[in-house]
Design a protein around this motif. Structure first.
Motif, PDB file in Angstrom:
ATOM      1  N   GLU A 121       0.827  -1.209   0.000  1.00  0.00           N
ATOM      2  CA  GLU A 121       0.000   0.000   0.000  1.00  0.00           C
ATOM      3  C   GLU A 121       0.863   1.262   0.000  1.00  0.00           C
ATOM      4  OE1 GLU A 121      -3.247  -0.018  -0.521  1.00  0.00           O
ATOM      5  OE2 GLU A 121      -2.945  -2.183  -0.734  1.00  0.00           O
ATOM      6  N   THR A 122       1.984   1.223   0.697  1.00  0.00           N
ATOM      7  CA  THR A 122       2.897   2.371   0.686  1.00  0.00           C
ATOM      8  C   THR A 122       3.455   2.605  -0.711  1.00  0.00           C
ATOM      9  OG1 THR A 122       3.508   2.072   3.006  1.00  0.00           O
ATOM     10  CG2 THR A 122       5.062   3.276   1.627  1.00  0.00           C
ATOM     11  N   MET A 123       3.815   1.529  -1.389  1.00  0.00           N
ATOM     12  CA  MET A 123       4.335   1.672  -2.752  1.00  0.00           C
ATOM     13  C   MET A 123       3.261   2.183  -3.701  1.00  0.00           C
ATOM     14  SD  MET A 123       7.079  -1.448  -3.335  1.00  0.00           S
ATOM     15  CE  MET A 123       6.174  -2.802  -2.579  1.00  0.00           C
ATOM     16  N   LYS A 124       2.036   1.697  -3.556  1.00  0.00           N
ATOM     17  CA  LYS A 124       0.946   2.201  -4.395  1.00  0.00           C
ATOM     18  C   LYS A 124       0.748   3.702  -4.187  1.00  0.00           C
ATOM     19  CE  LYS A 124      -1.970  -1.952  -4.765  1.00  0.00           C
ATOM     20  NZ  LYS A 124      -3.297  -2.515  -4.401  1.00  0.00           N
ATOM     21  N   ALA A 125       0.725   4.110  -2.922  1.00  0.00           N
ATOM     22  CA  ALA A 125       0.525   5.527  -2.612  1.00  0.00           C
ATOM     23  C   ALA A 125       1.631   6.374  -3.220  1.00  0.00           C
ATOM     24  CB  ALA A 125       0.462   5.725  -1.100  1.00  0.00           C
ATOM     25  N   ARG A 126       2.835   5.864  -3.191  1.00  0.00           N
ATOM     26  CA  ARG A 126       3.967   6.598  -3.769  1.00  0.00           C
ATOM     27  C   ARG A 126       3.807   6.725  -5.286  1.00  0.00           C
ATOM     28  NH1 ARG A 126       7.276   9.417  -5.453  1.00  0.00           N
ATOM     29  NH2 ARG A 126       9.519   9.568  -5.034  1.00  0.00           N
ATOM     30  N   LEU A 127       3.299   5.670  -5.911  1.00  0.00           N
ATOM     31  CA  LEU A 127       3.157   5.671  -7.363  1.00  0.00           C
ATOM     32  C   LEU A 127       2.060   6.614  -7.850  1.00  0.00           C
ATOM     33  CD1 LEU A 127       3.551   1.850  -8.038  1.00  0.00           C
ATOM     34  CD2 LEU A 127       5.127   3.643  -8.783  1.00  0.00           C
ATOM     35  N   PHE A 179      15.124  -5.460  -5.832  1.00  0.00           N
ATOM     36  CA  PHE A 179      14.683  -6.786  -6.269  1.00  0.00           C
ATOM     37  C   PHE A 179      13.466  -7.251  -5.483  1.00  0.00           C
ATOM     38  CE2 PHE A 179      14.816 -11.379  -5.465  1.00  0.00           C
ATOM     39  CZ  PHE A 179      14.643 -11.860  -6.755  1.00  0.00           C
ATOM     40  N   HIS A 180      13.552  -7.166  -4.152  1.00  0.00           N
ATOM     41  CA  HIS A 180      12.457  -7.667  -3.321  1.00  0.00           C
ATOM     42  C   HIS A 180      11.217  -6.775  -3.400  1.00  0.00           C
ATOM     43  CE1 HIS A 180      15.638 -10.198  -1.416  1.00  0.00           C
ATOM     44  NE2 HIS A 180      14.614 -11.046  -1.370  1.00  0.00           N
ATOM     45  N   ALA A 181      11.421  -5.482  -3.576  1.00  0.00           N
ATOM     46  CA  ALA A 181      10.275  -4.581  -3.713  1.00  0.00           C
ATOM     47  C   ALA A 181       9.495  -4.907  -4.988  1.00  0.00           C
ATOM     48  CB  ALA A 181      10.738  -3.133  -3.729  1.00  0.00           C
ATOM     49  N   ALA A 182      10.215  -5.100  -6.098  1.00  0.00           N
ATOM     50  CA  ALA A 182       9.549  -5.410  -7.369  1.00  0.00           C
ATOM     51  C   ALA A 182       8.844  -6.754  -7.290  1.00  0.00           C
ATOM     52  CB  ALA A 182      10.576  -5.420  -8.497  1.00  0.00           C
ATOM     53  N   ARG A 183       9.483  -7.741  -6.698  1.00  0.00           N
ATOM     54  CA  ARG A 183       8.872  -9.069  -6.614  1.00  0.00           C
ATOM     55  C   ARG A 183       7.625  -9.049  -5.742  1.00  0.00           C
ATOM     56  NH1 ARG A 183      12.157 -14.346  -4.549  1.00  0.00           N
ATOM     57  NH2 ARG A 183      12.069 -13.198  -2.581  1.00  0.00           N
ATOM     58  N   LEU A 184       7.696  -8.346  -4.607  1.00  0.00           N
ATOM     59  CA  LEU A 184       6.549  -8.252  -3.708  1.00  0.00           C
ATOM     60  C   LEU A 184       5.380  -7.546  -4.394  1.00  0.00           C
ATOM     61  CD1 LEU A 184       5.125  -8.367  -0.935  1.00  0.00           C
ATOM     62  CD2 LEU A 184       6.321  -6.233  -0.353  1.00  0.00           C
ATOM     63  N   PHE A 185       5.644  -6.426  -5.026  1.00  0.00           N
ATOM     64  CA  PHE A 185       4.585  -5.653  -5.668  1.00  0.00           C
ATOM     65  C   PHE A 185       3.909  -6.475  -6.776  1.00  0.00           C
ATOM     66  CE2 PHE A 185       2.527  -2.547  -8.306  1.00  0.00           C
ATOM     67  CZ  PHE A 185       2.134  -1.549  -7.421  1.00  0.00           C
ATOM     68  N   VAL A 193       9.965   1.473   1.490  1.00  0.00           N
ATOM     69  CA  VAL A 193       9.482   0.338   2.275  1.00  0.00           C
ATOM     70  C   VAL A 193      10.631  -0.478   2.865  1.00  0.00           C
ATOM     71  CG1 VAL A 193       7.294   0.181   1.039  1.00  0.00           C
ATOM     72  CG2 VAL A 193       9.277  -1.060   0.157  1.00  0.00           C
ATOM     73  N   ASP A 194      11.836   0.064   2.797  1.00  0.00           N
ATOM     74  CA  ASP A 194      13.002  -0.568   3.404  1.00  0.00           C
ATOM     75  C   ASP A 194      13.257  -1.972   2.861  1.00  0.00           C
ATOM     76  OD1 ASP A 194      15.209  -0.555   5.080  1.00  0.00           O
ATOM     77  OD2 ASP A 194      14.130  -1.470   6.771  1.00  0.00           O
ATOM     78  N   THR A 235      -0.104  -7.574  -6.741  1.00  0.00           N
ATOM     79  CA  THR A 235      -1.023  -6.837  -7.619  1.00  0.00           C
ATOM     80  C   THR A 235      -1.236  -7.496  -8.972  1.00  0.00           C
ATOM     81  OG1 THR A 235       0.703  -5.476  -8.667  1.00  0.00           O
ATOM     82  CG2 THR A 235      -0.227  -4.675  -6.574  1.00  0.00           C
ATOM     83  N   GLY A 236      -0.351  -8.422  -9.345  1.00  0.00           N
ATOM     84  CA  GLY A 236      -0.464  -9.054 -10.648  1.00  0.00           C
ATOM     85  C   GLY A 236       0.236  -8.297 -11.760  1.00  0.00           C
ATOM     86  N   LEU A 237       0.790  -7.121 -11.441  1.00  0.00           N
ATOM     87  CA  LEU A 237       1.500  -6.317 -12.433  1.00  0.00           C
ATOM     88  C   LEU A 237       2.761  -5.743 -11.808  1.00  0.00           C
ATOM     89  CD1 LEU A 237      -1.441  -4.207 -13.933  1.00  0.00           C
ATOM     90  CD2 LEU A 237      -0.250  -6.087 -15.076  1.00  0.00           C
ATOM     91  N   PRO A 238       3.835  -5.559 -12.596  1.00  0.00           N
ATOM     92  CA  PRO A 238       5.005  -4.860 -12.071  1.00  0.00           C
ATOM     93  C   PRO A 238       4.652  -3.393 -11.826  1.00  0.00           C
ATOM     94  CG  PRO A 238       5.270  -5.339 -14.398  1.00  0.00           C
ATOM     95  CD  PRO A 238       4.039  -6.054 -13.966  1.00  0.00           C
ATOM     96  N   PRO A 239       5.423  -2.703 -11.007  1.00  0.00           N
ATOM     97  CA  PRO A 239       5.053  -1.327 -10.624  1.00  0.00           C
ATOM     98  C   PRO A 239       4.797  -0.387 -11.792  1.00  0.00           C
ATOM     99  CG  PRO A 239       6.820  -2.122  -9.215  1.00  0.00           C
ATOM    100  CD  PRO A 239       6.620  -3.165 -10.280  1.00  0.00           C
ATOM    101  N   HIS A 240       5.646  -0.422 -12.836  1.00  0.00           N
ATOM    102  CA  HIS A 240       5.451   0.514 -13.956  1.00  0.00           C
ATOM    103  C   HIS A 240       4.155   0.231 -14.697  1.00  0.00           C
ATOM    104  CE1 HIS A 240       7.195  -2.917 -16.100  1.00  0.00           C
ATOM    105  NE2 HIS A 240       6.650  -2.416 -17.183  1.00  0.00           N
TER     106      HIS A 240
END
Length: 285
Positions: free
Chosen positions: A188-194, A216-222, A211-212, A226-231
Motif C-alpha cells: 500500500e505504501t508503494m501504491k501511494a507513492r506511485l 529486487f524484493h520490492a519489485a517481486r513483492l509488488f 518500504v526498506d 497486484t499481478g502487475l510490475p510497478p510501472h
C-alpha cells in the motif's frame, strides 16, 4: 460462424439508460489486450468465434454463446482463441449500479456481488445479455428512442432482466479478504507513492527505499500482490484517470501530459493496448 476472419473493428458508445457505463460492440482478428483491469464489472457476451484470456491465475477460453464476466479491479488479458478471431458485445457496468440492483432483488443491503473466475456457460443468459445490448444500442441510435428498434422502455427492461438474471444465477459474495500479512502495508505504501503525482518520475529504488527493501524484493513483492510490475500498474492507473477528462472533451495531448505519459504517442500506444482503439477515436465515440 462464417469462414471469413473477423476484422479489428471496435465501436465504443454510451447510453443514458445505464449511466456511467461504457459499451462496446466489436470484433477482433489479431488484437491482443495487455494485462489490465477495469473499475467496472466487465460483462461480455461472445457472439461468434472464441476469445482466450488469463484471469485470476488461470487460462480461460470463452467460446460462442458464453458470458466471461470479469470482476472490477481484477487483472486480465484477451486475445483470439482460433484463427478467425472473435466477435462480442461488452457492458462495463458501474459497481454502484450492480450493487443497487442486487440490493433491490434481495430487498435488503447485500455484500458486493462477485462472480467466479470460470467462464459462464448459460445460453439463456447469453441471449438475454445480447438482446439487452442490441436494444440499448438501437435506442441510442434512434433520436428520441422512437421505434422501430429504438424503444428505450424495452431496452431498459431488457437490461434489468439480463443483469438480474446474471446476479440471481451466478453471483456470489465477495471473498473475505485474506488475513493481512506484514508485507501488505508495504504494498500500500508503494501504491501511494506511485499515484501521489502521476507526472513525477519514480524509480524502483525510490519505491524500495520507501518500504526498506532492496529493489529486487520490492519489485517481486509488488508484482506478486497486484499481478502487475510497478510501472505497468502505474500506467493502468493513468489510463483509468484519463477516461474522465477524455469524456469531458479535453484534448488527447493535454490528457497525456496531465496523466504522466511521456508524450501523446506513448499514451496512445498504451491506450490502444487496453481499449483496442486510439484515445482520439474512443473520445469521438
Amino acid at each position: 460462424m462464417s469462414d471469413r476472419p473477423f476484422r479489428n473493428s471496435v465501436r465504443y458508445w454510451r447510453t443514458p439508460l445505464l449511466p456511467g457505463a461504457d459499451m462496446v460492440t466489436a470484433e477482433y482478428l489479431d488484437h491482443e489486450f495487455a494485462p489490465h483491469w477495469h473499475d467496472a464489472y466487465t460483462i461480455p457476451v461472445i457472439e461468434a468465434g472464441a476469445e482466450m484470456y488469463d484471469y485470476l491465475g488461470s487460462h480461460h477460453i470463452a467460446e460462442t454463446g458464453t458470458v466471461p464476466v470479469i470482476n472490477p479491479g481484477e487483472v486480465h488479458t484477451g486475445s483470439r482463441a482460433n484463427e478467425h478471431g472473435w466477435q462480442y458485445r461488452v457492458c462495463y457496468v458501474p459497481v454502484d449500479f450492480l450493487q443497487r440492483l442486487a440490493d433491490d432483488i434481495a430487498g435488503r443491503a447485500q455484500p458486493l456481488p462477485w462472480f467466479p473466475a470460470d467462464v459462464i456457460r448459460d445460453p439463456d443468459l447469453a441471449r438475454r445479455v445480447s438482446t439487452a445490448h442490441r436494444l440499448l444500442e438501437a435506442a441510442g441510435d434512434s433520436p428520441g428512442g422512437d421505434p422501430p428498434g429504438g424503444d428505450p422502455l424495452a431496452a431498459e427492461a431488457a437490461l434489468i432482466d439480463a443483469l438480474s438474471t446474471l446476479l440471481v444465477r451466478h453471483a456470489r459474495n465477495e471473498p473475505e479478504p485474506a488475513r493481512l500479512l506484514a508485507d501488505n502495508p508495504r504494498v500500500e505504501t508503494m501504491k501511494a507513492r506511485l499515484v501521489a503525482d502521476l507526472a513525477e518520475p519514480v524509480t524502483l529504488t525510490d519505491l524500495a527505499q520507501a518500504v526498506d527493501l532492496s529493489a529486487f524484493h520490492a519489485a517481486r513483492l509488488f508484482t506478486r500482490e497486484t499481478g502487475l510490475p510497478p510501472h505497468a500498474w502505474r500506467n493502468q492507473v493513468r489510463l483509468q484517470r484519463a477516461l474522465g477528462p477524455l469524456r469531458a472533451g479535453v484534448s488527447v495531448a493535454e490528457v497525456a501530459a496531465a496523466t504522466g505519459f511521456t508524450d501523446q504517442s506513448h499514451f496512445t500506444r498504451h491506450f490502444r493496448r487496453m481499449f483496442g482503439v486510439p484515445p482520439g477515436r474512443w473520445q469521438s465515440r
